[in-house]
Design a protein around this motif. Structure first.
Motif, PDB file in Angstrom:
ATOM      1  N   LYS A  68      -8.520 -32.695  53.316  1.00  0.00           N
ATOM      2  CA  LYS A  68      -9.268 -31.677  52.584  1.00  0.00           C
ATOM      3  C   LYS A  68      -9.460 -30.466  53.472  1.00  0.00           C
ATOM      4  O   LYS A  68      -9.462 -30.576  54.709  1.00  0.00           O
ATOM      5  CB  LYS A  68     -10.644 -32.216  52.146  1.00  0.00           C
ATOM      6  N   LYS A  69      -9.634 -29.325  52.847  1.00  0.00           N
ATOM      7  CA  LYS A  69      -9.852 -28.102  53.600  1.00  0.00           C
ATOM      8  C   LYS A  69     -11.035 -28.255  54.571  1.00  0.00           C
ATOM      9  O   LYS A  69     -12.081 -28.795  54.201  1.00  0.00           O
ATOM     10  CB  LYS A  69     -10.135 -26.938  52.657  1.00  0.00           C
ATOM     11  N   SER A  70     -10.847 -27.766  55.778  1.00  0.00           N
ATOM     12  CA  SER A  70     -11.913 -27.872  56.778  1.00  0.00           C
ATOM     13  C   SER A  70     -13.157 -27.101  56.348  1.00  0.00           C
ATOM     14  O   SER A  70     -14.275 -27.468  56.705  1.00  0.00           O
ATOM     15  CB  SER A  70     -11.414 -27.338  58.129  1.00  0.00           C
ATOM     16  N   ALA A  71     -12.964 -26.033  55.569  1.00  0.00           N
ATOM     17  CA  ALA A  71     -14.111 -25.255  55.101  1.00  0.00           C
ATOM     18  C   ALA A  71     -15.040 -26.107  54.247  1.00  0.00           C
ATOM     19  O   ALA A  71     -16.261 -25.906  54.237  1.00  0.00           O
ATOM     20  CB  ALA A  71     -13.628 -24.038  54.311  1.00  0.00           C
ATOM     21  N   ARG A  72     -14.471 -27.079  53.523  1.00  0.00           N
ATOM     22  CA  ARG A  72     -15.293 -27.982  52.696  1.00  0.00           C
ATOM     23  C   ARG A  72     -16.214 -28.809  53.591  1.00  0.00           C
ATOM     24  O   ARG A  72     -17.413 -28.955  53.324  1.00  0.00           O
ATOM     25  CB  ARG A  72     -14.383 -28.879  51.862  1.00  0.00           C
ATOM     26  N   THR A  73     -15.646 -29.339  54.654  1.00  0.00           N
ATOM     27  CA  THR A  73     -16.450 -30.147  55.574  1.00  0.00           C
ATOM     28  C   THR A  73     -17.516 -29.300  56.251  1.00  0.00           C
ATOM     29  O   THR A  73     -18.691 -29.688  56.324  1.00  0.00           O
ATOM     30  CB  THR A  73     -15.540 -30.789  56.639  1.00  0.00           C
TER      31      THR A  73
END
Length: 749
Positions: A68-73
């Motif tokens: 998943k996109k790191s921005a989500r984390t």
């Protein structure tokens, strides 16, 4: 006098600025120490790292999940658990994903996550994708099993784990660095197999000494194949005190005459190393290197090629210089400072860390078993209720259909507990067919066996230890690997001195009567033919190399050392020697020598005393020189005589024409002093300076000797010199008529 708080008429409390500042700073300090900068000994993580891993697990980003996109984390981390900047959270996440930064990465990254050459070159979080690595499961695997305490997040809307139930001593495995208020931490990474073996050893034998543990954990293990060159004794001292320093050195080899660097120290940049070497080459401080190349690629992440100027270059000496002056060798601070299981920060020894972690692990496993035992007992209790319901299924259905309060009716009829009755009522109709007696009894048997095992394990310290050991060993087998950073014993790196970096060109150093000095290229020039200032003339000359210093002896017997590579050219008239050294007022210069530090020479006074020494013994960095030759009253310095490798005889001649030859071995080797008597000079004639030693020479077995008196000279062959042999300290024999006033002599090969 103590300061007290005051309350005014409006009910506002007033405190002194001193009290407020002290409390505010102390609160901030404790926050930085406990909640930001230092790792906990239990899971080896700082709060931001712990929150990133937990947030990723909550997002379902296990090792088998899709990226998943790191921005989500990062959004989840800063929105739910860590109310700080997104860049700070993302950088902490990147660090855990870099295999060249973390020994056992916790984040599996997809995209540009930086490179060993430039760790900060990672892409923005909107471009990269991530998930947890398989190794992260050793921190998260037991999280939902009652193993750790949960605390409210920053806004109290949800809970987060205060620690992660690490199944291995992660604080040693991945290490960390951090700067708090008044303290810092620098924990190096270690090898999983070594750490687990040490933990198991300590579990079996709690009295295992630190020295025995150091035989298992011989040193840190960085995520690079560069060598750790700190001695085993120093590493053991670091592990004993929790503080110290480690040195890492690049690994290199030779290929077709070129030097190839294949591994760099931890966090060293290949491009930075090449830049450092290139700067030295541009400054002409590295004349022995001809070219540099970076041949690193996907198959060879580190491959730096250094091309020496010729095959005659000493590659070991060259690399020793580069180790001392570039990032090919780096020093790492070690400070084993961490938060203990008591919540207090402190610097700990290796055995102290492992003992505390084993205490944490023992408590974690006990809590896990207690939690599981409670769940098993609860399930067994429900199964008893299910069995009662199965045996009376028609009556149970009748009660549920007809009774206004079926739970109480079931409890009264079948002597069930509230939990059992609730479980029966929550059964779906489609599950009634599954309530077969054999299945219920089978599950009961399995759970009863598990309950017995759990109770035995919890009731026996030995069984608990065995369980912990088995789990540790299983993790080591699954995630362990071989040591990457070899431990090696190497000599101290030495940078080239300024002289060593100079080319060894032949030069002739010339000193005039008035003390003016200069240097000419080559050895074939005639010093007397140079031009001198009015009233000045040639006095002394020495031949050597531009990388050799000149040693000068003044008229008081002091020795001075002078670099020769930067002397003015002989095309001019030179410069005053007193501009480079500080001799006593009125002193002249009577000796000039050049050569290697091991070059021997005969130092003597015209009173007839002298000794053997080396140029190395005469050299000094002091501009005021050093005492070398002690002069008797009224005596003067005789020009030093060089001693060749095969020299065997000393020749001494007085101004009265007396010549004496004796074995060189009869003179002592000293660093300074008056020396022993070479040739006898009668006392009264010596005091009045009517007779004195005029010169010395050192001869090989077959050398002759030429003596000069004015323009006349006499060459004595080796057979003719037999007449002048005698014991050291004798007067010697007279030279033939016409040579009663000798001025100088020289060896005739």
């Amino acid at each position: 006098m103590t300061e007290t708080n005051t309350i005014d008429d409006d009910g506002i409390e007033g405190i002194s600025l001193k009290q407020y500042a002290e409390k505010a700073y102390l609160d901030y300090s404790m926050y930085v120490i406990l909640d930001r900068a230092l790792p906990h000994i239990g899971d080896g993580l700082k709060p931001v790292q712990r929150r990133i891993i937990y947030a990723m697990s909550e997002l379902g980003l296990k090792a088998t999940a899709k990226f998943k996109k790191s921005a989500r984390t990062v959004g989840d981390v800063i929105g739910k658990f860590h109310p700080h900047g997104d860049s700070a959270a993302y950088e902490a996440m990147v660090l855990m994903a870099q295999s060249f930064s973390y020994r056992y990465p916790l984040v599996d990254g997809q995209g540009n996550w930086g490179s060993p050459d430039d760790p900060k070159s990672f892409a923005a979080m909107r471009y990269t994708e991530s998930r947890l690595t398989a190794y992260a499961d050793v921190l998260l695997g037991e999280l939902g099993q009652g193993t750790v305490d949960w605390v409210p997040n920053f806004d109290g809307t949800m809970e987060e784990p205060s620690l992660l139930p690490a199944q291995v001593p992660n604080v040693l495995l991945n290490g960390t660095t951090g700067i708090a208020v008044g303290m810092a931490t620098d924990i190096p990474p270690h090898n999983l197999r070594e750490v687990v073996t040490a933990a198991v050893t300590l579990l079996d034998a709690p009295k295992t000494t630190l020295a025995e543990l150091c035989e298992i954990i011989q040193g840190p293990d960085y995520p690079t194949e560069a060598e750790i060159i700190t001695s085993r004794e120093d590493i053991a001292q670091i592990y004993a005190t929790g503080r110290g320093g480690l040195r890492m050195r690049a690994v290199w080899d030779t290929e077709h005459g070129d030097i190839v660097v294949t591994a760099l120290p931890h966090q060293a940049s290949g491009s930075r190393v090449l830049e450092q070497i290139a700067q030295q080459m541009q400054a002409k401080k590295l004349p022995m290197v001809a070219d540099l190349r970076d041949e690193s690629d996907h198959e060879n992440p580190t491959r730096l090629v250094i091309v020496p100027r010729s095959n005659r270059i000493d590659r070991d000496a060259l690399m020793s210089h580069l180790f001392a002056t570039t990032d090919l060798e780096r020093t790492y601070r070690v400070n084993l400072n961490m938060i203990g299981i008591d919540g207090r920060p402190g610097v700990r020894s290796l055995d102290g860390i492992l003992k505390q972690w084993l205490k944490f692990r023992r408590e974690t496993v006990r809590r896990r078993l207690d939690y599981r035992l409670e769940r098993v007992q609860r399930r067994l209790h429900i199964l008893e209720g299910y069995l009662a319901a199965y045996l009376n299924i028609d009556e149970v259905i009748h009660i549920i259909r007809t009774e206004e309060h079926p739970k109480q009716a079931l409890i009264a009829r079948f002597e069930l507990s509230d939990i059992q009755a609730e479980a029966i009522l929550e059964l779906k109709l489609r599950n009634l067919a599954k309530l077969e007696e054999m299945k219920i009894r089978g599950e009961q048997d399995e759970l009863e066996k598990e309950r017995d095992w759990l109770e035995k394990t919890l009731g026996s310290e030995a069984r608990l230890k065995t369980l912990i050991k088995k789990e540790l060993t299983a993790i080591a087998e699954k995630y362990g690997d071989d040591r990457r950073s070899p431990l090696a014993s190497r000599e101290e790196a030495q940078a080239f001195s300024e002289l060593e970096l100079m080319t060894a060109d032949p030069i002739t150093v010339v000193l005039s009567e008035k003390g003016w000095i200069r240097a000419a290229k080559g050895h074939d020039m005639d010093p007397a033919s140079l031009s001198y200032k009015s009233g000045d003339s040639f006095k002394l000359a020495a031949r050597g190399r531009s990388n050799q210093p000149a040693v000068i002896i003044d008229s008081t017997g002091r020795a001075y050392t002078l670099a020769t590579h930067n002397l003015p050219s002989a095309r001019g008239q030179g410069e005053p020697l007193t501009g480079r050294i500080n001799p006593p007022s009125g002193a002249g210069f009577d000796g000039l020598m050049m050569g290697d530090s091991g070059q021997r020479c005969l130092l003597s006074s015209d009173a007839g005393y002298g000794f053997i020494t080396t140029l190395g013994e005469l050299q000094t960095k002091n501009r005021a020189g050093k005492a070398a030759l002690t002069l008797p009253a009224g005596a003067r310095v005789v020009s030093p005589a060089p001693i060749g490798e095969d020299a065997q005889w000393v020749a001494a001649v007085s101004n009265e024409g007396r010549l004496l030859l004796f074995p060189l071995a009869d003179l002592p080797s000293l660093s300074r002093g008056k020396g022993n008597k070479i040739i006898a000079i009668p006392g009264p004639r010596a005091r009045d300076r009517e007779e004195f030693m005029i010169a010395t020479a050192v001869l090989r077995e077959n050398d002759g000797l030429t003596v000069w008196a004015g323009k006349r000279h006499l060459t004595l062959k080796r057979s003719e010199l037999e007449h002048y042999h005698g014991e050291r300290g004798r007067r010697g024999n007279k030279l033939p008529r016409g040579f009663q006033r000798v001025e100088r002599m020289e060896v005739a090969s």
